[in-house]
Design a protein around this motif. Structure first.
Motif, PDB file in Angstrom:
ATOM      1  N   ALA A  93      67.634  37.005  14.406  1.00 30.87           N
ATOM      2  CA  ALA A  93      66.226  37.666  14.770  1.00 30.87           C
ATOM      3  C   ALA A  93      65.741  38.503  13.844  1.00 30.87           C
ATOM      4  O   ALA A  93      66.305  38.605  12.675  1.00 30.87           O
ATOM      5  CB  ALA A  93      66.305  38.139  16.284  1.00 30.87           C
ATOM      6  N   PRO A 136      50.724  31.864  17.058  1.00 30.94           N
ATOM      7  CA  PRO A 136      51.861  31.156  16.620  1.00 30.94           C
ATOM      8  C   PRO A 136      51.887  29.716  17.077  1.00 30.94           C
ATOM      9  O   PRO A 136      51.323  29.398  18.139  1.00 30.94           O
ATOM     10  CB  PRO A 136      53.206  31.893  17.233  1.00 30.94           C
ATOM     11  CG  PRO A 136      52.477  33.093  18.099  1.00 30.94           C
ATOM     12  CD  PRO A 136      51.346  33.157  17.903  1.00 30.94           C
ATOM     13  N   ARG A 195      55.879  26.736  19.980  1.00 28.89           N
ATOM     14  CA  ARG A 195      56.190  27.914  19.258  1.00 28.89           C
ATOM     15  C   ARG A 195      57.363  27.740  18.446  1.00 28.89           C
ATOM     16  O   ARG A 195      57.669  28.698  17.769  1.00 28.89           O
ATOM     17  CB  ARG A 195      56.103  29.193  20.082  1.00 28.89           C
ATOM     18  CG  ARG A 195      54.852  29.592  20.673  1.00 28.89           C
ATOM     19  CD  ARG A 195      55.096  30.814  21.594  1.00 28.89           C
ATOM     20  NE  ARG A 195      53.861  31.366  21.968  1.00 28.89           N
ATOM     21  CZ  ARG A 195      53.542  32.701  21.868  1.00 28.89           C
ATOM     22  NH1 ARG A 195      54.377  33.421  21.150  1.00 28.89           N
ATOM     23  NH2 ARG A 195      52.434  33.094  22.066  1.00 28.89           N
ATOM     24  N   GLU A 255      58.818  31.678  17.500  1.00 31.62           N
ATOM     25  CA  GLU A 255      58.532  33.236  17.756  1.00 31.62           C
ATOM     26  C   GLU A 255      58.180  33.045  19.528  1.00 31.62           C
ATOM     27  O   GLU A 255      57.793  32.222  20.094  1.00 31.62           O
ATOM     28  CB  GLU A 255      57.400  33.436  17.183  1.00 31.62           C
ATOM     29  CG  GLU A 255      56.619  35.017  17.608  1.00 31.62           C
ATOM     30  CD  GLU A 255      55.269  35.266  16.810  1.00 31.62           C
ATOM     31  OE1 GLU A 255      54.516  35.872  17.346  1.00 31.62           O
ATOM     32  OE2 GLU A 255      55.297  34.425  15.710  1.00 31.62           O
ATOM     33  N   ASN A 299      59.789  43.818  13.841  1.00 30.74           N
ATOM     34  CA  ASN A 299      58.524  43.799  13.229  1.00 30.74           C
ATOM     35  C   ASN A 299      57.897  45.198  13.821  1.00 30.74           C
ATOM     36  O   ASN A 299      58.433  45.645  15.035  1.00 30.74           O
ATOM     37  CB  ASN A 299      57.634  42.706  13.846  1.00 30.74           C
ATOM     38  CG  ASN A 299      57.937  41.345  13.158  1.00 30.74           C
ATOM     39  OD1 ASN A 299      57.708  41.258  12.245  1.00 30.74           O
ATOM     40  ND2 ASN A 299      58.743  40.603  14.173  1.00 30.74           N
ATOM     41  N   SER A 352      58.329  33.846  11.212  1.00 30.16           N
ATOM     42  CA  SER A 352      57.203  33.299  11.932  1.00 30.16           C
ATOM     43  C   SER A 352      55.868  34.506  12.176  1.00 30.16           C
ATOM     44  O   SER A 352      54.933  34.204  11.888  1.00 30.16           O
ATOM     45  CB  SER A 352      57.867  33.006  13.502  1.00 30.16           C
ATOM     46  OG  SER A 352      56.424  32.536  14.368  1.00 30.16           O
ATOM     47  N   MET A 353      56.282  35.554  12.799  1.00 32.36           N
ATOM     48  CA  MET A 353      55.173  36.792  13.010  1.00 32.36           C
ATOM     49  C   MET A 353      54.490  36.923  11.654  1.00 32.36           C
ATOM     50  O   MET A 353      53.336  36.880  11.416  1.00 32.36           O
ATOM     51  CB  MET A 353      55.620  37.657  13.745  1.00 32.36           C
ATOM     52  CG  MET A 353      54.449  38.685  14.003  1.00 32.36           C
ATOM     53  SD  MET A 353      54.971  40.215  14.955  1.00 32.36           S
ATOM     54  CE  MET A 353      55.230  39.361  16.523  1.00 32.36           C
ATOM     55  N   SER A 394      63.468  37.765  22.173  1.00 31.19           N
ATOM     56  CA  SER A 394      64.169  37.353  21.163  1.00 31.19           C
ATOM     57  C   SER A 394      65.404  38.215  20.945  1.00 31.19           C
ATOM     58  O   SER A 394      66.476  37.700  20.212  1.00 31.19           O
ATOM     59  CB  SER A 394      63.597  36.958  19.764  1.00 31.19           C
ATOM     60  OG  SER A 394      63.296  38.223  19.062  1.00 31.19           O
ATOM     61  N   ALA A 408      60.510  39.314  19.092  1.00 32.10           N
ATOM     62  CA  ALA A 408      59.615  38.080  18.859  1.00 32.10           C
ATOM     63  C   ALA A 408      60.290  36.979  17.970  1.00 32.10           C
ATOM     64  O   ALA A 408      60.464  36.006  18.519  1.00 32.10           O
ATOM     65  CB  ALA A 408      58.162  38.491  18.422  1.00 32.10           C
ATOM     66  N   ASP A 409      60.415  37.176  16.676  1.00 33.01           N
ATOM     67  CA  ASP A 409      60.822  36.150  15.681  1.00 33.01           C
ATOM     68  C   ASP A 409      62.504  35.827  16.153  1.00 33.01           C
ATOM     69  O   ASP A 409      63.104  36.732  16.475  1.00 33.01           O
ATOM     70  CB  ASP A 409      61.048  36.809  14.252  1.00 33.01           C
ATOM     71  CG  ASP A 409      59.468  36.870  13.826  1.00 33.01           C
ATOM     72  OD1 ASP A 409      58.741  36.254  14.327  1.00 33.01           O
ATOM     73  OD2 ASP A 409      59.432  37.975  12.828  1.00 33.01           O
ATOM     74  N   ASP A 444      57.580  45.030  17.625  1.00 34.26           N
ATOM     75  CA  ASP A 444      58.638  45.590  18.448  1.00 34.26           C
ATOM     76  C   ASP A 444      58.903  46.895  18.891  1.00 34.26           C
ATOM     77  O   ASP A 444      59.119  47.209  19.982  1.00 34.26           O
ATOM     78  CB  ASP A 444      60.029  44.860  17.907  1.00 34.26           C
ATOM     79  CG  ASP A 444      59.853  43.627  17.358  1.00 34.26           C
ATOM     80  OD1 ASP A 444      59.383  42.638  18.303  1.00 34.26           O
ATOM     81  OD2 ASP A 444      60.183  43.087  16.434  1.00 34.26           O
TER      82      ASP A 444
END
Length: 326
Positions: free
Chosen positions: A37, A276, A112, A96, A40, A129-130, A101, A71-72, A43
């Motif tokens: 993961a 996403p 996604r 994502e 970010n 991703s993000m 995650s 998320a990622d 988070d």
């Protein structure tokens, strides 16, 4: 499964590693066994409810029971829902989720996810991703980037910025990156044609130079950000890691100011809220397979040390992304 969760808002110390049931998957979802993961600002803002606006979606007084942040992700498909047609168990994927995650398994909508580029490690793929979605959609969809344009990226050495510099070069632009002294060589290595060391020069004094300016930091007023733009240039506002802590809106405040000012100025002011999707992930994967874009990873932490990773990125000085290994 093991998963991180929290029952009160606060610093990363409020997170607890727990035994939880594996998530059930909807017909359009797949169950992914997470191999890596990444963290970010998104988070730690959820963990701390900073800004307070976050509480509207995850709980007014405290987080809703059973929530898992994160998320990622990148991992291996374990099961697929009945409506999933493009993925199968055993596929290596990246993408994502809205939340979830930071767990050993996570349910992810098929739209996604995309197949992981073979040349990327799971840690690299989980870092995409993000940040890359935000950079891509900000430059291409909102900014209307075109070959030959002069582009400036404020915050060029961070997670979004490292992708923005490389993507702008892939689109054929002339790119200037803004960063601190220690990151000048990094930003040049990503393809920037010019680098502004903000400890020595104020990029907002460069009047009328740029066709497009992507502001990721949020440390300047709109009036100052518009100064280096050409008369018909475009200001792309991402939000800002430097936005005030503890407020109601946080980075959304700069976005709101930009939206309110946009109808009254000659230059274009647009804001980015990433969306996403598999199509953009596949586009990014192609660029990474061609080595036109690469994830930049500052540090990697084991899953058990997730709170330390969040503490590291919170001040906003990470070089590229910070990954989590499982």
């Amino acid at each position: 499964m093991k998963a991180w969760s929290w029952d009160r808002y606060g610093p990363p110390d409020v997170l607890t590693l727990k035994d939880m049931d594996e998530p059930r998957i909807a017909p359009d979802e797949v169950l992914v066994r997470v191999r890596a993961a990444s963290v970010n600002p998104y988070d730690w803002r959820h963990v701390g409810a900073d800004p307070k606006l976050v509480r509207l979606s995850i709980g007014l007084r405290r987080p809703k029971p059973g929530l898992v942040p994160g998320a990622d992700l990148a991992g291996v498909v374990a099961r697929v829902g009945g409506e999933v047609t493009g993925l199968s168990p055993g596929d290596e994927v990246f993408g994502e989720v809205e939340l979830g995650s930071f767990a050993e398994t996570v349910a992810v909508p098929e739209n996604r996810l995309a197949r992981k580029p073979a040349r990327l490690s799971f840690e690299e793929a989980a870092s995409v991703s993000m940040a890359a979605h935000t950079a891509l959609q900000g430059l291409r969809d909102m900014g209307g980037i075109a070959a030959g344009q002069r582009i400036l990226v404020n915050g060029a050495s961070g997670g979004i910025g490292t992708f923005a510099v490389q993507l702008a070069k892939a689109f054929g632009a002339e790119v200037t990156g803004v960063c601190s002294t220690r990151n000048v060589d990094l930003v040049r290595s990503l393809g920037a044609d010019d680098v502004v060391d903000y400890t020595r020069e104020d990029f907002t004094e460069r009047e009328g130079r740029y066709d497009l300016l992507m502001d990721i930091v949020g440390d300047r007023s709109l009036a100052r950000l518009r100064r280096p733009l050409a008369p018909r240039g475009t200001l792309v506002i991402v939000g800002g890691i430097a936005s005030a802590r503890g407020g109601l809106l946080g980075p959304a405040a700069q976005v709101l100011r930009g939206s309110l000012a946009a109808p009254f100025v000659r230059q274009r002011i647009v804001t980015v809220q990433w969306k996403p999707n598999s199509a953009d992930l596949r586009f990014l994967a192609e660029l990474m397979e061609k080595e036109q874009v690469k994830p930049v990873i500052d540090r990697t932490y084991p899953f058990a040390e997730l709170p330390d990773a969040l503490r590291y990125i919170e001040p906003g000085h990470a070089r590229g992304k910070v990954a989590i290994t499982f």
